[in-house]
Scaffold this motif. Structure first.
Motif, PDB file in Angstrom:
ATOM      1  N   ILE A  36      88.320  58.103 -17.728  1.00 53.42           N
ATOM      2  CA  ILE A  36      87.409  57.329 -16.904  1.00 53.42           C
ATOM      3  C   ILE A  36      86.180  56.892 -17.696  1.00 53.42           C
ATOM      4  N   PHE A  46      89.812  65.438 -12.419  1.00 51.22           N
ATOM      5  CA  PHE A  46      89.905  64.130 -11.775  1.00 51.22           C
ATOM      6  C   PHE A  46      88.628  63.304 -11.927  1.00 51.22           C
ATOM      7  N   GLY A  67      95.131  62.738  -7.923  1.00 50.55           N
ATOM      8  CA  GLY A  67      93.700  62.857  -7.869  1.00 50.55           C
ATOM      9  C   GLY A  67      93.200  63.470  -6.575  1.00 50.55           C
ATOM     10  N   GLU A 107      89.647  61.943 -15.642  1.00 48.49           N
ATOM     11  CA  GLU A 107      90.927  61.311 -15.975  1.00 48.49           C
ATOM     12  C   GLU A 107      91.664  60.864 -14.714  1.00 48.49           C
ATOM     13  N   LYS A 108      92.402  59.770 -14.861  1.00 47.70           N
ATOM     14  CA  LYS A 108      93.275  59.275 -13.805  1.00 47.70           C
ATOM     15  C   LYS A 108      94.701  59.349 -14.341  1.00 47.70           C
ATOM     16  N   GLU A 166      98.951  58.764 -14.093  1.00 43.69           N
ATOM     17  CA  GLU A 166     100.130  58.076 -13.582  1.00 43.69           C
ATOM     18  C   GLU A 166     101.322  58.764 -14.228  1.00 43.69           C
ATOM     19  N   THR A 175      94.356  57.913 -18.030  1.00 50.83           N
ATOM     20  CA  THR A 175      93.275  57.005 -18.373  1.00 50.83           C
ATOM     21  C   THR A 175      91.972  57.786 -18.312  1.00 50.83           C
TER      22      THR A 175
END
Length: 113
Positions: free
Chosen positions: A74, A38, A1, A41-42, A44, A72
């Motif tokens: 947001i 960003f 991010g 969405e996040k 991993e 994920t």
């Protein structure tokens, strides 16, 4: 991010090509794409390195995301599987490796042997 760190990895003359987005041929265009991404969405993600090849001051790296890497959203907290195959072309410039071409595509069967 971290858009600024990502942009520092690109050479001044470079290209990034994303699914369903115009080619970004400057950090100004890339900044907008990453900032927009960003905001929404996040990630991993852990990269699997499929191949790395170096020849002189040029290199390429092929990667994919393992099954289970997640994004994920947001806006609603929904978790989605993140499956990308990526290619990075790098050039050694002033002693540092810089991305000159970055492209990816999505494919739900990647990472499966």
């Amino acid at each position: 991010g971290d858009t600024q760190t990502i942009l520092s990895l690109f050479a001044p003359e470079s290209y990034s090509q994303w699914n369903e987005k115009p080619t970004a041929d400057s950090n100004e265009k890339r900044r907008q794409q990453y900032d927009d991404l960003f905001k929404n969405e996040k990630f991993e993600t852990e990269f699997a390195y499929d191949s790395v090849s170096v020849s002189g001051n040029m290199a390429y790296v092929r990667t994919h995301h393992h099954r289970g890497a997640t994004v994920t959203r947001i806006s609603d907290g929904a978790t989605l599987i993140d499956l990308n195959r990526e290619v990075f072309v790098l050039e050694k410039q002033q002693g540092q490796w810089k991305i000159v071409v970055y492209t990816f595509n999505t494919n739900p069967i990647q990472g499966v042997s």
